[in-house]
Scaffold this active site. Structure first.
Site, short mmCIF file in Angstrom:
data_model
loop_
_atom_site.label_atom_id
_atom_site.label_comp_id
_atom_site.label_asym_id
_atom_site.label_seq_id
_atom_site.Cartn_x
_atom_site.Cartn_y
_atom_site.Cartn_z
N ASP A 68 0.87 -1.18 0.00
CA ASP A 68 0.00 0.00 0.00
C ASP A 68 0.90 1.22 0.00
OD1 ASP A 68 -2.73 -0.80 -0.02
OD2 ASP A 68 -2.55 -1.48 2.04
N ARG A 76 4.37 3.34 2.73
CA ARG A 76 5.08 2.44 3.66
C ARG A 76 6.57 2.72 3.76
NH1 ARG A 76 0.40 1.70 5.83
NH2 ARG A 76 -0.93 0.12 4.87
N ARG A 143 -6.72 10.83 1.32
CA ARG A 143 -6.36 9.81 0.34
C ARG A 143 -7.17 9.98 -0.95
NH1 ARG A 143 -7.36 4.38 3.46
NH2 ARG A 143 -6.38 3.43 1.64
N LYS A 173 -9.50 1.40 -5.77
CA LYS A 173 -10.14 0.99 -4.53
C LYS A 173 -10.87 2.19 -3.91
CE LYS A 173 -5.91 1.71 -1.81
NZ LYS A 173 -4.81 1.09 -1.07
N HIS A 174 -11.95 1.99 -3.12
CA HIS A 174 -12.51 0.72 -2.65
C HIS A 174 -13.91 0.60 -3.22
CE1 HIS A 174 -9.57 2.18 0.33
NE2 HIS A 174 -9.24 0.90 0.48
N HIS A 186 -11.50 -1.18 9.05
CA HIS A 186 -10.45 -1.91 9.77
C HIS A 186 -10.94 -2.32 11.16
CE1 HIS A 186 -8.01 0.18 6.74
NE2 HIS A 186 -7.15 -0.80 6.90
N ASP A 256 -10.62 -6.97 0.02
CA ASP A 256 -9.89 -6.23 1.04
C ASP A 256 -9.45 -7.23 2.11
OD1 ASP A 256 -8.72 -4.08 2.32
OD2 ASP A 256 -10.54 -2.87 2.39
#
Length: 346
Positions: A68, A76, A143, A173-174, A186, A256
């Protein structure tokens, strides 16, 4: 099944900076088809390259290595030379001032993102985010490119063009949209009470417009009860009737993360895997829960599908990547860096 050279449908992760013996064994399992990396897997560029080389060496054909890496807060790898990519919202804000400069910057972002990852051995990034910015979803937030589906689609297509310049495929996504709900899948099970027509007329539009451009799509762990009682990633209606048939999307579909709270509505890890695959997902990531990955792989009960496997195989990067030193001297890379320089850190 154990003799097939094609990848299986399970995406797993690794715990640290190097592979353990048990992780190497997990990667060799015939149902494993890809690996996802996180910030914990990065210490330096040299270490990351060595880790990716070791992962690739475990199988032939080699496993897909994904991450990601979108820009902004979802990036990351941030040190040892990696460019701090701007948020997608920064590109949307630039659009408001200068649309052509925004599309150019989006292409530059895609190229820099992909070229730097590929120089370190990473094959694929889960980007771009196509969720619309309603100003209510903390987990999406900056985002998202924009609140307007048209602007989102144009900027996303420009970013995808940049990815392809570096040989990397894309993932929208998503699907069909996570930006309207406040809950974070999450940790919670988001519910979007809007009608099918409302979603199709807004959030889902970038997927229809980009159906022939996107290499893959990741559905949301969001329930749209007026459409289907199952989350989108477990829904044949969303994935087959809408995405495949109505939008004519032919690329790969990732579930996901099946370890997320939003996936628990389907039951245990075996039930979640079956629900995602039966709905039409081609690959099922299981992140941060190696125990669940081992439990699923040990059962060896998932059906191998060569059509699914070929869709995943098609996501591998194209062409030989430049090494890091060569990349720094590359005119296209240097030009792309200069285009996004005013946006860096945003």
């Amino acid at each position: 099944m154990s003799n097939t050279p094609l990848p299986g449908p399970v995406m797993v992760d690794v715990a640290g900076l190097t592979l353990t013996e048990h992780e190497s064994e997990r990667l060799r399992h015939p149902l494993t088809g890809a690996v996802i990396l996180f910030a914990r897997n990065f210490e330096s560029r040299a270490q990351l390259k060595a880790l990716c080389d070791d992962i690739h060496a475990t199988r032939s054909p080699r496993l897909l290595i994904a991450v990601d890496h979108e820009g902004g807060r979802v990036q990351r790898f941030r040190t040892d030379g990696f460019t701090h990519l701007p948020t997608m919202r920064a590109l949307g804000e630039l659009w408001q001032r200068d649309a052509m400069s925004a599309t150019r910057a989006a292409t530059a972002c895609g190229y820099v993102l992909a070229a730097e990852l590929r120089a370190c051995g990473v094959d694929f990034s889960f980007t771009p985010v196509l969720d619309l910015d309603y100003g209510r979803s903390a987990v999406i937030g900056t985002r998202a490119f924009h609140w307007d589906a048209r602007v989102t689609a144009v900027l996303a297509k420009s970013l995808i063009h940049g990815l392809l310049q570096a040989g990397m495929k894309s993932c929208g996504k998503h699907f069909p949209g996570h930006g309207y709900v406040e809950a974070d899948s999450h940790h919670e099970i988001p519910v979007d009470e809007r009608s099918l027509d409302e979603v199709l007329a807004g959030d889902a539009m970038p997927y229809e417009w980009l159906a022939e451009t996107l290499a893959s799509v990741m559905p949301a762990h969001v329930i749209f009860p007026k459409v289907d009682p199952q989350p989108a990633g477990f829904s044949r209606f969303w994935l087959q009737d809408v995405l495949r048939k109505r939008f004519r999307f032919e690329g790969a579909i990732f579930s996901d993360d099946l370890a997320m709270e939003g996936a628990t509505v389907a039951g245990d890890i075996h039930a979640r895997a079956r629900a995602a695959l039966n709905a039409g997902c081609d690959m099922i990531p299981i992140c941060n829960r190696p125990d669940l990955a081992d439990e699923l792989l040990a059962a060896n009960a998932l059906q191998f599908d060569p059509v699914r496997a070929r869709r995943i195989q098609a996501l591998h990067a194209v062409g030989d990547p430049a090494d890091w030193q060569s990349l720094q001297a590359d005119p296209l890379y240097r030009a792309a860096r200069s285009v996004i320089e005013p946006l860096l850190g945003q």
